[in-house]
Design a protein around this motif. Structure first.
Motif, PDB file in Angstrom:
ATOM      1  N   ALA A 254       0.825  -1.206   0.000  1.00  0.00           N
ATOM      2  CA  ALA A 254       0.000   0.000   0.000  1.00  0.00           C
ATOM      3  C   ALA A 254       0.863   1.262   0.000  1.00  0.00           C
ATOM      4  N   ILE A 255       1.931   1.254   0.797  1.00  0.00           N
ATOM      5  CA  ILE A 255       2.804   2.430   0.874  1.00  0.00           C
ATOM      6  C   ILE A 255       3.479   2.675  -0.465  1.00  0.00           C
ATOM      7  N   LEU A 256       4.062   1.622  -1.045  1.00  0.00           N
ATOM      8  CA  LEU A 256       4.813   1.783  -2.295  1.00  0.00           C
ATOM      9  C   LEU A 256       3.882   2.076  -3.468  1.00  0.00           C
ATOM     10  N   ASN A 257       2.684   1.482  -3.451  1.00  0.00           N
ATOM     11  CA  ASN A 257       1.733   1.747  -4.524  1.00  0.00           C
ATOM     12  C   ASN A 257       1.332   3.221  -4.534  1.00  0.00           C
ATOM     13  N   TYR A 258       1.197   3.812  -3.355  1.00  0.00           N
ATOM     14  CA  TYR A 258       0.833   5.223  -3.263  1.00  0.00           C
ATOM     15  C   TYR A 258       1.979   6.129  -3.701  1.00  0.00           C
ATOM     16  N   ASP A 274      17.774  -8.390  -7.322  1.00  0.00           N
ATOM     17  CA  ASP A 274      17.308  -9.746  -7.620  1.00  0.00           C
ATOM     18  C   ASP A 274      17.162 -10.573  -6.342  1.00  0.00           C
ATOM     19  N   MET A 275      18.125 -10.429  -5.443  1.00  0.00           N
ATOM     20  CA  MET A 275      18.042 -11.141  -4.166  1.00  0.00           C
ATOM     21  C   MET A 275      16.864 -10.641  -3.338  1.00  0.00           C
ATOM     22  N   LYS A 292       3.824 -12.790  -6.081  1.00  0.00           N
ATOM     23  CA  LYS A 292       3.626 -11.690  -5.132  1.00  0.00           C
ATOM     24  C   LYS A 292       4.927 -10.940  -4.885  1.00  0.00           C
ATOM     25  N   GLY A 293       6.030 -11.653  -4.896  1.00  0.00           N
ATOM     26  CA  GLY A 293       7.319 -10.987  -4.790  1.00  0.00           C
ATOM     27  C   GLY A 293       7.583 -10.110  -5.996  1.00  0.00           C
ATOM     28  N   GLN A 294       7.245 -10.605  -7.172  1.00  0.00           N
ATOM     29  CA  GLN A 294       7.420  -9.821  -8.399  1.00  0.00           C
ATOM     30  C   GLN A 294       6.529  -8.588  -8.394  1.00  0.00           C
ATOM     31  N   ARG A 295       5.295  -8.751  -7.882  1.00  0.00           N
ATOM     32  CA  ARG A 295       4.367  -7.620  -7.862  1.00  0.00           C
ATOM     33  C   ARG A 295       4.896  -6.498  -6.972  1.00  0.00           C
ATOM     34  N   LEU A 296       5.471  -6.844  -5.815  1.00  0.00           N
ATOM     35  CA  LEU A 296       6.036  -5.810  -4.953  1.00  0.00           C
ATOM     36  C   LEU A 296       7.270  -5.185  -5.589  1.00  0.00           C
ATOM     37  N   MET A 297       8.091  -5.994  -6.236  1.00  0.00           N
ATOM     38  CA  MET A 297       9.288  -5.459  -6.876  1.00  0.00           C
ATOM     39  C   MET A 297       8.951  -4.540  -8.038  1.00  0.00           C
ATOM     40  N   ASP A 298       7.777  -4.714  -8.635  1.00  0.00           N
ATOM     41  CA  ASP A 298       7.340  -3.785  -9.685  1.00  0.00           C
ATOM     42  C   ASP A 298       7.103  -2.384  -9.136  1.00  0.00           C
ATOM     43  N   ARG A 299       6.998  -2.272  -7.823  1.00  0.00           N
ATOM     44  CA  ARG A 299       6.843  -0.978  -7.186  1.00  0.00           C
ATOM     45  C   ARG A 299       8.163  -0.464  -6.605  1.00  0.00           C
ATOM     46  N   VAL A 300       9.210  -1.252  -6.781  1.00  0.00           N
ATOM     47  CA  VAL A 300      10.542  -0.866  -6.291  1.00  0.00           C
ATOM     48  C   VAL A 300      11.503  -0.629  -7.448  1.00  0.00           C
TER      49      VAL A 300
END
Length: 317
Positions: A254-258, A274-275, A292-300
Motif C-alpha cells: 500500500a505504501i509503495l503503490n501510493y 534480484d536477491m 507476489k514478490g514480483q508484484r512488490l518489486m514492480d513498485r521498487v
C-alpha cells in the motif's frame, strides 16, 4: 553586571541617592557602547539618557554579556537568547529612546536546527545519526573505496535542491557496515535544511511492530499515512526483516503503490535487487509466492537507481 534594580536597592536615600545616580550616569556616558550610540544619534543628549537610565544600563549590560557569551544554556540576559537594542526618534521637540529585544545568532541557529530535526521522523533508527552535524569532506574522504557511492548521493541531493523533489529514489546495496544508513541520514539532514520532510524506517523492527499495530487500526493508519505522505522515505536494511504476507501485501504494498510516480523512496540493503525479489517471494507462513514478490518489486525496481556501496566495515571501529 547586576540589574539596575538590585543596584538601586543598595543606594543610600536622599541627596546621596542622587549622587549615586549621577555617578552611574557618568559611567554610562563614558562607556564605549554609549559613546558609539550617541555618535550614531547626535540628538541623544545627557538628559534623555538620564530619563532612560534603566534602558541604557540594560543595553550596556546585555551587550557586554553577549561579547563574552558563556553559551546559550547559561545566557545571563533577562530574556534567554536575546539582547537589548536601542533606537532614537524625535517626536516634535522630544527625543525618545526606544528599546527592543533582538534574537541572538546562537538562538537563531538552535531554532533552525530544531526546525530541521522536526522535519525528519525516525522509526527504530538511532537518533544520533540524524542529530549530529555532518561534513561532506569527511564523508567523502573517510573511506575512499566508497567515494563513487558518496558522489552519487551528493549528486542526488544537489539535483533535488536545484530542480525539486524527484520521483525516483536510490537503492543503496552493499555489505555490512559500509555506511549505507549513514549516507541516507546525511541525505535526509541536507534535504531537511532545504525544507523537505523525511522518515527513515529500520525494517526488521518495523515488521515486528506491525504485529502489534494490527490490533491498533488507528495507530496503524497514522503510521502508514505518514510513510505515504512524507517527501523522502527510507526503508533501512530491507531484506533483513522476517516478512509475512500481510506486512508485504497490505502494508508495504500500500505504501509503495501510493508513492510510486509521486514521491521518491529509498532503500539500504545487503541484497541486490534480484536477491530482494527472492526475499519478497518467500514468507514463513505461505512459503514460495513468486508472483507476489514480483508484484512488490514492480513498485521498487523501476523507481530507483542502484548505488553500490563498497568500503570497509566501520562497525565496532
Amino acid at each position: 553586571m547586576e540589574s539596575l534594580g538590585a543596584i538601586i536597592k543598595q543606594w543610600p536615600t536622599g541627596k546621596n541617592a542622587l549622587q549615586e545616580a549621577d555617578r552611574l550616569l557618568g559611567e554610562l556616558l563614558g562607556d564605549p557602547l554609549v559613546e558609539r550610540l550617541r555618535a550614531e544619534h547626535p540628538e541623544l543628549d545627557r538628559e534623555t539618557i538620564r530619563l532612560n537610565l534603566n534602558r541604557v544600563y540594560q543595553y550596556v549590560k546585555e551587550q557586554r554579556s553577549c561579547s563574552d557569551c558563556p553559551g546559550l544554556d547559561r545566557c545571563p540576559n533577562d530574556f534567554e537568547g536575546h539582547y537589548t537594542l536601542l533606537s532614537c526618534e524625535t517626536v516634535g521637540e522630544t527625543v525618545q529612546l526606544n528599546d527592543r529585544k533582538v534574537m541572538c545568532n546562537k538562538l537563531r541557529t538552535r531554532q533552525n536546527e530544531e526546525q530541521i530535526r522536526s522535519r525528519v521522523r525516525s522509526f527504530y533508527v538511532d537518533e544520533t545519526a540524524l542529530s549530529q552535524g555532518y561534513s561532506a569532506d569527511e564523508i567523502l574522504t573517510s573511506d575512499l573505496k566508497r567515494s563513487k557511492a558518496v558522489m552519487q548521493v551528493f549528486q542526488y541531493i544537489d539535483k533535488t535542491k536545484e530542480s525539486g523533489l524527484q520521483r525516483r529514489g536510490l537503492y543503496l546495496a552493499g555489505s555490512f557496515g559500509t555506511g549505507k544508513t549513514f549516507l541516507m541520514c546525511y541525505m535526509l539532514y541536507e534535504l531537511a535544511k532545504a525544507g523537505y520532510t523525511g522518515a527513515i524506517v529500520y525494517m526488521p523492527d518495523f515488521v515486528e511492530d506491525l504485529k502489534m499495530l494490527m490490533h491498533e487500526p488507528g495507530k496503524l493508519k497514522e503510521t502508514v499515512d505518514l510513510m505515504k505522505e512524507t517527501d523522502l522515505l527510507i526503508f533501512d536494511d530491507i531484506g533483513a526483516e522476517n516478512l509475512n504476507p500481510w506486512a508485504r501485501d497490505h502494508v508495504m504494498g500500500a505504501i509503495l503503490n501510493y508513492r510510486m510516480n509521486r514521491k521518491p523512496t529509498f532503500y539500504t540493503s545487503n541484497y541486490d535487487l534480484d536477491m530482494l525479489e527472492r526475499h519478497f517471494s518467500f514468507t514463513n507462513r505461505e512459503g514460495d509466492e513468486l508472483h507476489k514478490g514480483q508484484r512488490l518489486m514492480d513498485r521498487v525496481r523501476p523507481y530507483v537507481d542502484t548505488v553500490l556501496v563498497t568500503g570497509h566495515n566501520k562497525r565496532g571501529v
